[in-house]
Design a protein around this motif. Structure first.
Motif, PDB file in Angstrom:
ATOM      1  N   ASN A 152       0.868  -1.070  -0.120  1.00 14.67           N
ATOM      2  CA  ASN A 152       0.050   0.166   0.111  1.00 14.67           C
ATOM      3  C   ASN A 152       0.718   1.382   0.074  1.00 14.67           C
ATOM      4  O   ASN A 152       1.655   1.530   0.784  1.00 14.67           O
ATOM      5  CB  ASN A 152      -0.808   0.039   1.272  1.00 14.67           C
ATOM      6  N   LEU A 153       0.742   2.010  -1.062  1.00 14.20           N
ATOM      7  CA  LEU A 153       1.725   3.228  -1.279  1.00 14.20           C
ATOM      8  C   LEU A 153       0.659   4.442  -1.194  1.00 14.20           C
ATOM      9  O   LEU A 153       1.164   5.535  -1.743  1.00 14.20           O
ATOM     10  CB  LEU A 153       2.474   3.078  -2.535  1.00 14.20           C
ATOM     11  N   ASN A 154      -0.611   4.530  -0.614  1.00 11.26           N
ATOM     12  CA  ASN A 154      -1.326   5.580  -0.778  1.00 11.26           C
ATOM     13  C   ASN A 154      -1.187   6.605   0.297  1.00 11.26           C
ATOM     14  O   ASN A 154      -0.459   6.159   0.946  1.00 11.26           O
ATOM     15  CB  ASN A 154      -2.924   4.954  -0.604  1.00 11.26           C
ATOM     16  N   ASN A 155      -1.507   7.818  -0.010  1.00 12.47           N
ATOM     17  CA  ASN A 155      -1.266   8.866   0.938  1.00 12.47           C
ATOM     18  C   ASN A 155       0.145   9.241   1.210  1.00 12.47           C
ATOM     19  O   ASN A 155       0.333   9.607   2.512  1.00 12.47           O
ATOM     20  CB  ASN A 155      -2.261   8.425   2.016  1.00 12.47           C
ATOM     21  N   LYS A 156       0.978   9.125   0.383  1.00 12.76           N
ATOM     22  CA  LYS A 156       2.192   9.449   0.474  1.00 12.76           C
ATOM     23  C   LYS A 156       2.552  10.411  -0.547  1.00 12.76           C
ATOM     24  O   LYS A 156       2.900   9.946  -1.783  1.00 12.76           O
ATOM     25  CB  LYS A 156       3.220   8.381   0.311  1.00 12.76           C
ATOM     26  N   ASP A 157       2.872  11.733  -0.190  1.00 10.90           N
ATOM     27  CA  ASP A 157       2.961  12.766  -1.212  1.00 10.90           C
ATOM     28  C   ASP A 157       4.450  13.223  -0.810  1.00 10.90           C
ATOM     29  O   ASP A 157       4.945  13.153   0.465  1.00 10.90           O
ATOM     30  CB  ASP A 157       2.026  14.012  -0.949  1.00 10.90           C
ATOM     31  N   PHE A 158       5.094  13.760  -2.018  1.00  8.04           N
ATOM     32  CA  PHE A 158       6.408  14.246  -1.812  1.00  8.04           C
ATOM     33  C   PHE A 158       6.605  15.638  -2.230  1.00  8.04           C
ATOM     34  O   PHE A 158       5.980  16.396  -3.230  1.00  8.04           O
ATOM     35  CB  PHE A 158       7.324  13.199  -2.617  1.00  8.04           C
ATOM     36  N   VAL A 159       7.707  16.313  -1.673  1.00  9.21           N
ATOM     37  CA  VAL A 159       7.977  17.467  -2.275  1.00  9.21           C
ATOM     38  C   VAL A 159       9.570  17.610  -2.398  1.00  9.21           C
ATOM     39  O   VAL A 159      10.473  17.302  -1.425  1.00  9.21           O
ATOM     40  CB  VAL A 159       7.831  18.651  -1.264  1.00  9.21           C
ATOM     41  N   GLY A 160      10.301  17.830  -3.485  1.00 11.30           N
ATOM     42  CA  GLY A 160      11.606  17.776  -3.608  1.00 11.30           C
ATOM     43  C   GLY A 160      12.085  18.227  -4.859  1.00 11.30           C
ATOM     44  O   GLY A 160      11.529  18.439  -5.811  1.00 11.30           O
ATOM     45  N   THR A 161      13.512  18.372  -5.115  1.00 10.98           N
ATOM     46  CA  THR A 161      13.976  18.892  -6.553  1.00 10.98           C
ATOM     47  C   THR A 161      15.252  18.094  -6.418  1.00 10.98           C
ATOM     48  O   THR A 161      16.176  18.091  -5.608  1.00 10.98           O
ATOM     49  CB  THR A 161      14.470  20.190  -6.369  1.00 10.98           C
ATOM     50  N   ILE A 162      15.506  17.397  -7.840  1.00 15.23           N
ATOM     51  CA  ILE A 162      16.927  16.934  -8.013  1.00 15.23           C
ATOM     52  C   ILE A 162      16.984  16.853  -9.518  1.00 15.23           C
ATOM     53  O   ILE A 162      16.212  16.943 -10.564  1.00 15.23           O
ATOM     54  CB  ILE A 162      16.788  15.269  -7.574  1.00 15.23           C
ATOM     55  N   SER A 163      18.496  17.017  -9.887  1.00 16.28           N
ATOM     56  CA  SER A 163      18.859  17.008 -11.308  1.00 16.28           C
ATOM     57  C   SER A 163      18.509  15.759 -12.213  1.00 16.28           C
ATOM     58  O   SER A 163      18.530  14.759 -11.664  1.00 16.28           O
ATOM     59  CB  SER A 163      20.229  17.386 -11.337  1.00 16.28           C
ATOM     60  N   ARG A 164      18.011  16.043 -13.197  1.00 18.42           N
ATOM     61  CA  ARG A 164      17.708  14.868 -14.162  1.00 18.42           C
ATOM     62  C   ARG A 164      18.876  14.420 -14.674  1.00 18.42           C
ATOM     63  O   ARG A 164      18.946  13.184 -15.516  1.00 18.42           O
ATOM     64  CB  ARG A 164      16.882  15.351 -15.126  1.00 18.42           C
ATOM     65  N   ASN A 165      19.992  14.718 -14.517  1.00 20.52           N
ATOM     66  CA  ASN A 165      21.548  14.257 -14.877  1.00 20.52           C
ATOM     67  C   ASN A 165      22.142  13.271 -13.840  1.00 20.52           C
ATOM     68  O   ASN A 165      23.226  12.698 -14.183  1.00 20.52           O
ATOM     69  CB  ASN A 165      22.381  15.431 -15.075  1.00 20.52           C
ATOM     70  N   LYS A 166      21.114  12.950 -12.788  1.00 25.29           N
ATOM     71  CA  LYS A 166      21.564  11.787 -11.576  1.00 25.29           C
ATOM     72  C   LYS A 166      21.543  10.466 -12.264  1.00 25.29           C
ATOM     73  O   LYS A 166      20.170  10.415 -12.891  1.00 25.29           O
ATOM     74  CB  LYS A 166      21.050  12.111 -10.515  1.00 25.29           C
ATOM     75  N   ASN A 167      21.989   9.623 -11.830  1.00 18.73           N
ATOM     76  CA  ASN A 167      21.928   8.306 -12.196  1.00 18.73           C
ATOM     77  C   ASN A 167      20.500   7.836 -11.117  1.00 18.73           C
ATOM     78  O   ASN A 167      20.382   8.437 -10.419  1.00 18.73           O
ATOM     79  CB  ASN A 167      22.824   7.079 -11.699  1.00 18.73           C
TER      80      ASN A 167
END
Length: 381
Positions: free
Chosen positions: A339-354
């Protein structure tokens, strides 16, 4: 400092453009970011300073094991910035999740790492022939109806009208695979950035009363103004965006529940089977594929075009939405367990990362867990 200001400062730091004063501000701000959006519940979560110190300690240990000493400071603050943004979403840690929060860099779960996407696409000409742009050299690729098609640099295609009159107009298609992106200058000078898993069909010359292109997937447009010849973007026979000259993003992937048009600059008219609506800069029009309704709302424009600027930006976004973006950019399959419901995220990361770096950042929340097997990612609570 607001979350938006923090995100902008973090992006500047991550690209190495921060001044010493801005770097100091970023490093100081991490101490006050925990309670930015939500009051800390000490009864259920424990002492915030104890929690924060434990997170920082685990992060330092993980980073010291992974990077050489001269890189520790930069990567430590990058990791800390992302984890604190994630904490601010309200997805707090508790005492049970602090202990194992750092992910060992040599974990067998991440031994099969996946590289990020890059500039790759296929150009389909009017006669059906195809040009693999990955391997094509810069310069003239082909000519159709007195229109020169050139590869003008890494990941960019340009159409140039020659001195001779345009003959019969033909249609070309630029197609990016999963894990690919490409940019294009159309015959009228308009610019298009095509995201992964997308295609754009367009004429070699805009000879009629309209400039019409057909989009599948996602693209960002900067349209050359021409009041006598409106520019139209058609998506899956569901939505048409009409503009005169403006900057906007259209997201129309088949596996998304809605089609969205986000306006950055200028003015556009969105037409669907239910009618026409006009949106202003900073707004988005969302077409619900289920009921055909269109809703106009305020938009996070920075988030909408983050992909074009080389970043993932998540703002109160659920894990399935995040992993659809991850799947397209890294060309991987996603499997869910539990069950992965009700889990919201806020964040920033480069698309150049593995991909492992992105997944580890998400794991730092204590809310999700990943394994990589070839090009298959398993997501678990």
């Amino acid at each position: 400092m607001t979350r938006e200001e923090f995100n902008k400062l973090y992006l500047k730091y991550d690209s190495g453009e921060c001044t010493r004063q801005e770097q100091k501000l970023l490093e100081t701000y991490k101490d006050g970011f925990l309670q930015q959006d939500k009051e800390w519940d000490a009864t259920h979560l424990g002492d915030p300073e104890t929690i924060k110190d434990a997170i920082q300690s685990q992060l330092k240990i993980s980073i010291e094991n992974q990077f050489k000493r001269q890189k520790i400071s930069r990567n430590w603050y990058s990791a800390a910035a992302v984890i604190l943004v994630l904490i601010a979403s309200g997805l707090y840690f508790n005492k049970k999740t602090v202990e194992p929060v750092a992910v060992n860099s040599i974990s067998p779960r991440f031994k099969n790492d996946v590289m990020p996407g890059n500039n790759k696409a296929v150009l389909i000409l009017g006669d059906g022939s195809q040009i693999d742009l990955d391997n094509a050299k810069d310069g003239l690729l082909a000519s159709e109806s007195n229109i020169d098609i050139e590869k003008v640099g890494l990941g960019q295609l340009k159409y140039k009208t020659g001195n001779q009159p345009v003959q019969a107009v033909k249609y070309n298609t630029l197609r990016t695979p999963m894990g690919g992106q490409y940019s294009l200058v159309l015959p009228d000078g308009s610019k298009v950035w095509l995201n992964s898993g997308s295609s754009l069909r367009f004429p070699t010359a805009f000879s009629g009363s309209d400039r019409i292109v057909e989009l599948e997937g996602e693209a960002y447009f900067e349209i050359t103004p021409n009041k006598q010849k409106p520019f139209r973007v058609r998506t899956n026979n569901s939505m048409e965006v009409k503009v005169l000259g403006t900057h906007f993003n259209v997201m129309a992937y088949e596996n998304e529940k809605s089609i969205s048009t986000t306006l950055i600059e200028g003015s556009v008219q969105v037409q669907t089977s239910s009618g026409k609506v006009r949106i202003d800069p900073g707004q988005a029009a969302l077409l619900n594929k289920g009921n055909g309704n269109v809703n106009i709302s305020s938009a996070d424009t920075e988030q909408a075009i983050a992909w074009k600027n080389g970043y993932f930006i998540f703002s109160n976004e659920n894990i399935e939405s995040i992993m659809r973006k991850v799947s397209r950019w890294y060309d991987v399959d996603i499997i869910y367990q539990g069950n992965l419901n009700n889990k919201d995220f806020v964040g920033t990361i480069s698309r150049n990362k593995n991909i492992s770096e992105l997944l580890k950042m998400l794991e730092l929340t204590g809310a999700v867990h990943f394994t990589i097997e070839g090009r298959r990612i398993t997501v678990m609570p």
